[in-house]
Write a protein that holds these residues in place. Sequence first.
Motif, mmCIF file in Angstrom:
data_model
loop_
_atom_site.group_PDB
_atom_site.id
_atom_site.type_symbol
_atom_site.label_atom_id
_atom_site.label_comp_id
_atom_site.label_asym_id
_atom_site.label_seq_id
_atom_site.Cartn_x
_atom_site.Cartn_y
_atom_site.Cartn_z
ATOM 1 N N TYR A 176 30.486 46.091 35.759
ATOM 2 C CA TYR A 176 31.162 44.806 35.882
ATOM 3 C C TYR A 176 31.735 44.299 34.559
ATOM 4 O O TYR A 176 32.461 43.311 34.542
ATOM 5 C CB TYR A 176 30.199 43.752 36.441
ATOM 6 C CG TYR A 176 29.622 44.114 37.783
ATOM 7 C CD1 TYR A 176 30.416 44.139 38.918
ATOM 8 C CD2 TYR A 176 28.272 44.435 37.916
ATOM 9 C CE1 TYR A 176 29.891 44.472 40.154
ATOM 10 C CE2 TYR A 176 27.742 44.768 39.150
ATOM 11 C CZ TYR A 176 28.554 44.787 40.271
ATOM 12 O OH TYR A 176 28.029 45.117 41.493
ATOM 13 N N ARG B 223 33.981 43.805 31.210
ATOM 14 C CA ARG B 223 35.398 43.986 30.886
ATOM 15 C C ARG B 223 35.534 44.811 29.610
ATOM 16 O O ARG B 223 35.225 44.340 28.510
ATOM 17 C CB ARG B 223 36.093 42.640 30.716
ATOM 18 C CG ARG B 223 36.300 41.882 32.012
ATOM 19 C CD ARG B 223 37.272 40.741 31.826
ATOM 20 N NE ARG B 223 38.580 41.200 31.361
ATOM 21 C CZ ARG B 223 39.608 40.387 31.104
ATOM 22 N NH1 ARG B 223 39.460 39.074 31.261
ATOM 23 N NH2 ARG B 223 40.755 40.872 30.689
ATOM 24 N N LYS C 113 36.202 40.300 37.258
ATOM 25 C CA LYS C 113 36.318 39.692 38.581
ATOM 26 C C LYS C 113 35.396 40.377 39.585
ATOM 27 O O LYS C 113 34.945 39.763 40.545
ATOM 28 C CB LYS C 113 37.762 39.769 39.065
ATOM 29 C CG LYS C 113 38.730 38.902 38.265
ATOM 30 C CD LYS C 113 40.138 38.998 38.822
ATOM 31 C CE LYS C 113 41.093 38.120 38.029
ATOM 32 N NZ LYS C 113 42.476 38.216 38.538
ATOM 33 N N ALA D 36 32.083 38.516 40.079
ATOM 34 C CA ALA D 36 32.161 37.361 40.972
ATOM 35 C C ALA D 36 32.353 37.801 42.413
ATOM 36 O O ALA D 36 31.768 37.231 43.337
ATOM 37 C CB ALA D 36 33.301 36.449 40.530
ATOM 38 N N THR D 37 33.158 38.854 42.616
ATOM 39 C CA THR D 37 33.394 39.361 43.967
ATOM 40 C C THR D 37 32.117 39.890 44.586
ATOM 41 O O THR D 37 31.838 39.686 45.764
ATOM 42 C CB THR D 37 34.451 40.477 43.937
ATOM 43 O OG1 THR D 37 35.658 39.959 43.368
ATOM 44 C CG2 THR D 37 34.740 40.984 45.338
#
Length: 268
Positions: free
Chosen positions: A190, A192, A238, A241-242
């Motif tokens: 997850y 970045r 993202k 969060a998804t």
Amino acid sequence: MISTCKNSSRRLGNYVVALLGCLVLISSCTPVRKLAYFQSASPLDDTLTVASTYVPTIRKGDMLSVQVSSLNAEASNYFNPAAVADNNAPINAATNPLARQTGYLVAPDGSIRLPLIGQLTVAGLTNAAASDLIASKLKIYLKEPTVIVRNTNFRISVLGEVARPSLFTIPNEQITLPEALGLAGDLTIYGRRDNVLVIREEGDKRVFARLDMTRRETFKSPYYSLRPNDIVYIEPGKARATSVDRVYLVAPLVTGILSIIAIIATRP
């Protein structure tokens, strides 16, 4: 009765298919290009000029290990304080007591105070230069003295979307950003990789620099080599969060299907 069972089974099958379809729709795949490190802009780009190697200098507030040796071992021990970690393995400062042992603290005026020698200004010097300075002062008391100076509180913090976020002490005082991420167990799926944040104290300022670890240009950055007290922060993407939202989306569907199955199973 047989017709009723068939209809119930058909409806149950339809619900299961609908559930699987929803799971597929709400699932997201992370492109490989967002996960791979050090990608090249050109297939011919196999050589890169990197940033110059960082050579740390002694700063106010540093804790120095001063190891003295000479032809007279007993006399040398007089100048050696309590032992500190003496290896090149990174130390987890949060759990390892070796990271907290004593040495010589560099005072606000940039000096340390050694037995017999007294006060010496070492701030701004490299470890090698400080070693030579101390050795020159010890020649009065010791025969052929050898001095090794190390900074025992060369520490970095790695936080965010990594496997093992922690505070690390680096005994050899040389570490790069990829090495720091390796100590922390690498980024999670997850994290970045294209927006790694390095926070650094430069004088009376705090600088926030962002590096794209998916590109080879990272090697050119002055923040590729880390410095004492640097903070590395990995921002969640993202997908994090998804994945959290997905739980709240799937849970009602699963509950509904289980309820239907329970109703069908209890019918006569």
